[in-house]
Write a protein that holds these residues in place. Structure first.
Motif, mmCIF file in Angstrom:
data_model
loop_
_atom_site.group_PDB
_atom_site.id
_atom_site.type_symbol
_atom_site.label_atom_id
_atom_site.label_comp_id
_atom_site.label_asym_id
_atom_site.label_seq_id
_atom_site.Cartn_x
_atom_site.Cartn_y
_atom_site.Cartn_z
ATOM 1 N N ALA A 150 0.813 -1.220 0.000
ATOM 2 C CA ALA A 150 0.000 0.000 0.000
ATOM 3 C C ALA A 150 0.844 1.266 0.000
ATOM 4 C CB ALA A 150 -0.933 -0.006 1.215
ATOM 5 N N ILE A 151 0.307 2.285 -0.668
ATOM 6 C CA ILE A 151 0.895 3.631 -0.611
ATOM 7 C C ILE A 151 -0.078 4.618 0.037
ATOM 8 C CG2 ILE A 151 2.419 3.287 -2.585
ATOM 9 C CD1 ILE A 151 0.369 4.773 -4.313
ATOM 10 N N PHE A 290 -7.231 16.516 -15.398
ATOM 11 C CA PHE A 290 -7.218 15.138 -14.896
ATOM 12 C C PHE A 290 -5.933 14.869 -14.114
ATOM 13 C CE2 PHE A 290 -9.886 13.839 -18.847
ATOM 14 C CZ PHE A 290 -11.017 14.409 -18.275
ATOM 15 N N ARG A 291 -4.809 15.330 -14.653
ATOM 16 C CA ARG A 291 -3.535 15.083 -13.976
ATOM 17 C C ARG A 291 -3.452 15.852 -12.654
ATOM 18 N NH1 ARG A 291 1.248 12.965 -13.986
ATOM 19 N NH2 ARG A 291 0.778 11.744 -15.829
ATOM 20 N N ALA A 292 -3.947 17.075 -12.613
ATOM 21 C CA ALA A 292 -3.922 17.851 -11.373
ATOM 22 C C ALA A 292 -4.794 17.201 -10.303
ATOM 23 C CB ALA A 292 -4.387 19.276 -11.643
ATOM 24 N N ALA A 293 -5.951 16.677 -10.728
ATOM 25 C CA ALA A 293 -6.840 16.015 -9.775
ATOM 26 C C ALA A 293 -6.202 14.743 -9.232
ATOM 27 C CB ALA A 293 -8.172 15.690 -10.448
ATOM 28 N N ALA A 294 -5.575 13.964 -10.109
ATOM 29 C CA ALA A 294 -4.901 12.746 -9.665
ATOM 30 C C ALA A 294 -3.753 13.074 -8.711
ATOM 31 C CB ALA A 294 -4.393 11.970 -10.871
ATOM 32 N N ALA A 295 -3.005 14.120 -9.036
ATOM 33 C CA ALA A 295 -1.885 14.519 -8.175
ATOM 34 C C ALA A 295 -2.374 14.976 -6.804
ATOM 35 C CB ALA A 295 -1.085 15.631 -8.849
ATOM 36 N N GLU A 297 -4.921 13.832 -5.183
ATOM 37 C CA GLU A 297 -5.248 12.645 -4.391
ATOM 38 C C GLU A 297 -4.001 11.921 -3.931
ATOM 39 O OE1 GLU A 297 -7.501 10.281 -2.249
ATOM 40 O OE2 GLU A 297 -8.441 11.742 -3.580
ATOM 41 N N LEU A 298 -3.036 11.780 -4.817
ATOM 42 C CA LEU A 298 -1.826 11.007 -4.505
ATOM 43 C C LEU A 298 -0.814 11.791 -3.690
ATOM 44 C CD1 LEU A 298 -1.450 8.037 -5.376
ATOM 45 C CD2 LEU A 298 -3.181 9.212 -6.729
ATOM 46 N N ALA A 299 -1.097 13.053 -3.398
ATOM 47 C CA ALA A 299 -0.181 13.848 -2.584
ATOM 48 C C ALA A 299 -0.009 13.252 -1.191
ATOM 49 C CB ALA A 299 -0.683 15.287 -2.482
ATOM 50 N N ALA A 300 -1.003 12.523 -0.732
ATOM 51 C CA ALA A 300 -0.945 11.924 0.609
ATOM 52 C C ALA A 300 -0.259 10.566 0.620
ATOM 53 C CB ALA A 300 -2.360 11.782 1.168
ATOM 54 N N VAL A 311 2.919 5.603 -7.238
ATOM 55 C CA VAL A 311 2.361 6.957 -7.183
ATOM 56 C C VAL A 311 2.159 7.487 -8.596
ATOM 57 C CG1 VAL A 311 2.702 9.315 -6.373
ATOM 58 C CG2 VAL A 311 3.428 7.388 -4.930
ATOM 59 N N GLU A 312 3.219 7.454 -9.384
ATOM 60 C CA GLU A 312 3.116 7.930 -10.771
ATOM 61 C C GLU A 312 2.239 7.003 -11.598
ATOM 62 O OE1 GLU A 312 3.646 10.288 -14.170
ATOM 63 O OE2 GLU A 312 3.964 10.692 -12.035
#
Length: 335
Positions: A150-151, A290-295, A297-300, A311-312
């Motif tokens: 998990a990440i 789309f990329r900003a929204a994904a980023a 979420e994955l910032a955490a 992550v990427e």
């Protein structure tokens, strides 16, 4: 294998009575594709099995236009159902991606939902420490081989990922779980069923002993007719996801009007990326958005030594799936 008794339940009330907190060690038996495997490995040692495969095995349309799926419906029957394929294609695709035909023919809806969150260390009783198998023992995955782990949502007690593909789609679809319990019938949002490990990694769900899943309800969700499921894995044959994305998208005049997302392979439960959904609604349906929204979420994310690539990978998969849905939506003239 530890000796156990077996009984076939004739109705939900009888099943609950046989498996409630007064009878520790009792497990419900559906298709057995996970439980029997764990029994064979002596990871699970139930004293009794209550067979519930004869209960609630139909798929019916609700008055509101949704679907009520019996807990004992086989995965193959669900994936091939006409209304599932037309109204909730992400669910059909997730089930097909999840296992071999032989397993899908045996596995039940509730059994799939309740399979153990696990990793290779969970099975290795002779040489590995696992808090999920034996609380307080430690987690060898944290400093071990953790490429699959998990990440998001993990804890110092457990970093295993939830293995189900079907559950990722059910989370994205805002499904509801119908339960029969010692206190009576109740309903639970699917997103609230599975729990993060915290300091109790041996508890995968919020269910209490004897709680029986009788059905899963899908809401009427026109958005879901234009949906997709993409699973990234090491091989095209049966394998757990490195990352998976379930997505439904509505676009009007180039703007995202609604969206549903869920991720698999990244957390100890099906992960609903609500931050990404909030970042998408009302915004242009573009790759940059789309990329900003994904980023966001994955910032955490908190990757381990071997799985920072997730992550990427998760961001790229989200962008790719949303881009495909947006392109199809625009080609179709809107939402």
């Amino acid at each position: 294998m530890t000796p156990f008794t077996y009984v076939r339940a004739t109705d939900a009330q009888t099943a609950v009575r046989l498996a409630d907190s007064r009878h520790p060690g009792v497990r419900y038996l559906g298709g057995g594709t996970n439980l029997v495997d764990l029994m064979r490995e002596t990871v699970e040692r139930p004293t009794a099995l209550v067979d519930v495969t004869g209960l609630s095995n139909e798929i019916t349309e609700t008055d509101g236009g949704g679907l009520l799926i019996g807990a004992a419906v086989r995965n193959t029957a669900l994936a091939e159902h006409r209304l599932v394929r037309s109204r909730y294609p992400m669910l059909a695709r997730a089930i097909v991606a999840g296992a071999s035909p032989q397993i899908r023919n045996m596995a039940t809806v509730a059994g799939n939902i309740l399979q153990r969150t696990r990793c290779a260390y969970f099975y290795d009783q002779a040489g590995s420490r696992c808090n999920k198998r034996e609380p307080g023992q430690g987690c060898d995955a944290i400093d071990g081989f953790n490429r699959m782990h998990a990440i998001l949502g993990a804890s110092p007690s457990c970093v295993a990922t939830h293995p189900s593909d079907m559950c990722v789609a059910l989370a994205a679809l805002d499904a509801t779980v119908h339960l029969n319990t010692a206190q009576g019938e109740r309903r639970l949002p699917f997103a609230d069923l599975h729990r993060l490990p915290g300091d109790e990694p041996d508890r995968d769900t919020v269910l209490q002993p004897g709680d029986l899943i009788t059905a899963v309800e899908l809401p009427a969700l026109p958005l879901a007719a234009r949906s997709a499921y993409r699973k990234v894995r090491d091989r095209s044959s049966y394998a757990f996801a490195l990352v998976s994305v379930a997505a439904a998208l509505a676009v009007e005049n180039g703007t995202v009007t609604d969206v549903r997302l869920a991720l698999g392979g990244v957390a100890p439960k099906p992960w609903r990326p609500l931050a990404a959904e909030r970042a998408l609604r009302g915004q242009p349906a573009t790759e940059a958005v789309f990329r900003a929204a994904a980023a966001a979420e994955l910032a955490a994310a908190e990757p381990l030594r071997d799985n920072a690539f997730k992550v990427e990978l998760a961001q790229r998969t989200i962008v790719a799936v949303l881009g495909e849905l947006a392109e199809n939506g625009l080609a179709g003239g809107g939402a």
